[in-house]
Design a protein around this motif. Structure first.
Motif: not given
Length: 233
Positions: A43-72
């Motif tokens: 699941g490493k690459t899946t996790l990496i892709k979610i953090i990068n905002g490349l996968l968005k159809d997941y359950k739960g919450e992922v915040l990057i510097d306080g933001h959900k995946a976006d341009k920032y």
């Protein structure tokens, strides 16, 4: 001000009936080099892709510097994928021009210095390079951004053992000390000395998240030896 840069709560991701990530919660802070370790299919690459905002159809919450995946969030992550992505017709100089045009935080001088250390000439075509040299170019590009998060997915798989120490030094010397480096690799023995924290992930579940020195001390073994025990067949 919080040092938390990645906060994941109850993350799950499936591909059809196959669960890739299972109810995973994780918090990562600035100023750390973190080893993301697990066998193929963990699941490493899946996790990496979610953090990068490349996968968005997941359950739960992922915040990057306080933001959900976006341009920032995309703007603060410098990502090295586990594949070659530079077109073969380009020269090194062409790729540098491309990156400096796309990324505002790209430092041309830093990139030049890294490429010189790696002995890669500007006028060399990508098509003329070995797999290891292409990986070095991609690493130089990624580490030349002033990012808040660097994500390196198997960055040295094609690099010969003699060059790995040089690659490690390039990473240590060029990442911003207030940034997070998330480093996925199978070559644990060669690289574990640079890790501040260790994550073990197995079948999409978080097995271990621990300070690297504490983990070694508690087990009286290297990270590589602990990994082999945890994931033995």
């Amino acid at each position: 001000m919080s040092n938390e840069i990645i906060v994941i709560n109850n993350l799950s991701k499936s591909y059809g009936k196959q669960e890739a990530i299972k109810d995973l919660s994780l918090t990562l802070t600035k100023g750390k080099i973190v080893g993301l370790l697990g066998p193929n299919g963990s699941g490493k690459t899946t996790l990496i892709k979610i953090i990068n905002g490349l996968l968005k159809d997941y359950k739960g919450e992922v915040l990057i510097d306080g933001h959900k995946a976006d341009k920032y969030t995309k703007s603060i992550i410098s990502y090295l994928p586990d594949c070659e992505y530079i077109p073969d017709w380009m020269k090194v100089s062409d790729v540098i021009s491309l990156f400096s045009g796309v990324y505002k935080d790209f430092d041309v001088t830093k990139c030049s210095n890294i490429l010189n250390r790696l002995e890669i000439p500007y006028d060399k075509k990508i098509s003329e390079m070995s797999k290891g040299t292409k990986e070095k170019v991609q690493l130089a590009l990624v580490m030349s951004r002033k990012a808040k998060i660097y994500i390196l997915d198997e960055p040295i798989g094609g690099v010969d053992p003699a060059a790995r120490d040089l690659i490690m030094n390039v990473i240590l010397e060029n990442y911003d000390e207030d940034s997070l480096v998330l480093f996925s690799t199978h070559l644990i023995a060669d690289i574990e000395k640079i890790f501040d924290e260790i994550i073990f992930i197995k079948n999409g579940e978080l097995i271990v998240h621990e300070d690297a020195e504490k983990l070694r001390s508690n087990h009286g073994k290297s990270i590589d030896e602990i990994f082999r025990e945890v994931f033995k067949c």
